[in-house]
Design a protein around this motif. Structure first.
Motif, short mmCIF file in Angstrom:
data_model
loop_
_atom_site.label_atom_id
_atom_site.label_comp_id
_atom_site.label_asym_id
_atom_site.label_seq_id
_atom_site.Cartn_x
_atom_site.Cartn_y
_atom_site.Cartn_z
N GLN A 1 0.81 -1.22 0.00
CA GLN A 1 0.00 0.00 0.00
C GLN A 1 0.84 1.28 0.00
O GLN A 1 0.39 2.32 -0.46
CB GLN A 1 -0.94 -0.01 1.20
N MET B 1 1.50 2.37 -3.83
CA MET B 1 0.35 2.35 -4.73
C MET B 1 0.52 3.27 -5.93
O MET B 1 0.02 2.99 -7.02
CB MET B 1 -0.93 2.73 -3.97
N TRP B 2 1.22 4.40 -5.77
CA TRP B 2 1.37 5.35 -6.87
C TRP B 2 2.54 4.99 -7.78
O TRP B 2 2.49 5.27 -8.99
CB TRP B 2 1.55 6.76 -6.32
N PRO C 1 1.45 0.19 -8.52
CA PRO C 1 0.08 -0.19 -8.11
C PRO C 1 -0.20 -1.68 -8.19
O PRO C 1 -1.11 -2.18 -7.53
CB PRO C 1 -0.80 0.60 -9.09
N THR D 1 -0.65 -3.98 -4.98
CA THR D 1 -1.93 -4.11 -4.27
C THR D 1 -3.04 -4.62 -5.18
O THR D 1 -3.94 -5.33 -4.73
CB THR D 1 -2.35 -2.75 -3.68
#
Length: 298
Positions: free
Chosen positions: A256, A259-260, A263, A266
């Motif tokens: 997490q 995530m950017w 991605p 996750t």
């Protein structure tokens, strides 16, 4: 000679009837397209779990920091790698084994406790009040909070997660079985067995339980999806699988923070959880319809 012929003829229709029930149930289930899709997903997951060491391309816990956070479809890592350079595909495959093992263990233990309490409560009026009050007490706790409370007492591990989820499953199973027992024990053949002097244990095990099996099967199937989702949730919160165990919920928790930038760390385990829970739920719905005697085959 005559007696032998009559005995053989009398038994034949019984075997034929049992086979017809199983075939009819299978035909009804296979007519449900969603249930068939769910069965395929479940079989694929079982295959992944059994052959995990063969189909995984890397060691799921071996770190290669030089290859960290590789994107999807990278050379040698078609699902990429995580922030420690571990192959995501290999971790997903081994995670399927953990999810199935914990789910089957939790549901099996829950069925043992729930079926036992349901049988005793439904058959004996004196025990019914006591057992149902205990069940109501367990129902008063939200399921996930009850599991968290149990794990807080027992400690964080996948074994304790399975125990917690099984205890959480007991009250629902007990209610389902009790309702079936209350209906079945009023049937004429049960009264006849009592008049013939059959013991209570024999009546419950040989005559009541088999006839209450349909709702138990449906419950167990749908509960598998809940157990797998609960295992992932508890591992995400740090109460289940501990690093570097390749468990889907723990993988989401570890990914997490990326995530950017990555991605897929996750999204991929999230899709695995979603498909598995979906599969068990639709198969459970399909079994419920297939086991309904009022359903007709067209």
């Amino acid at each position: 000679m005559t007696n032998t012929v009559l005995t053989t003829d009398a038994r034949a229709p019984v075997v034929k009837k049992k086979e017809k029930v199983y075939v009819t149930t299978l035909k009804r289930l296979l007519k449900n397209k969603l249930a068939v899709a769910g069965l395929i997903i479940i079989l694929l997951q079982i295959g992944m779990a059994i052959f995990a060491p063969i189909i995984s391309t890397h060691d799921p816990i071996k770190q290669e920091l030089i290859s960290s956070e590789l994107p999807l479809f990278s050379e040698g890592h078609w699902l990429g790698t995580d922030n420690y350079g571990r192959d995501v595909w290999s971790r997903i495959v081994h995670g399927a084994r953990i999810s199935l093992l914990v789910g089957i263990t939790a549901v099996s233990l829950g069925l043992i406790g729930g079926v036992t309490l349901g049988l005793l409560g439904g058959y004996y009026k004196k025990l019914d009040g006591i057992i149902m009050r205990v069940v109501d007490l367990l129902f008063s706790f939200p399921g996930i909070l009850l599991a968290m409370l149990i794990i807080a007492v027992l400690g964080t591990s996948l074994v304790n997660v399975a125990i917690a989820i099984s205890i959480w499953s007991i009250p629902t199973c007990a209610r389902i079985v009790r309702g079936s027992v209350l209906s079945i024990k009023q049937k004429e053949y049960i009264m006849a067995m009592k008049s013939l002097g059959a013991s209570d244990l024999r009546i419950m095990i040989r005559h009541i339980l088999p006839n209450a099996f349909a709702p138990i099967i449906v419950f167990a199937t749908m509960r598998m999806g809940t157990a797998i989702l609960s295992t992932a949730s508890l591992s995400y919160l740090g109460l289940g699988a501990q690093p570097p165990t390749p468990e889907w919920g723990a993988m989401i928790a570890q990914g997490q923070d990326y995530m950017w930038t990555s991605p897929h760390l996750t999204i991929v385990p999230g899709i695995a959880i979603m498909l598995t829970v979906f599969a068990f739920n639709v198969v459970g719905d399909g079994l419920r319809d297939a086991l309904d005697p009022n359903m007709d085959i067209q």
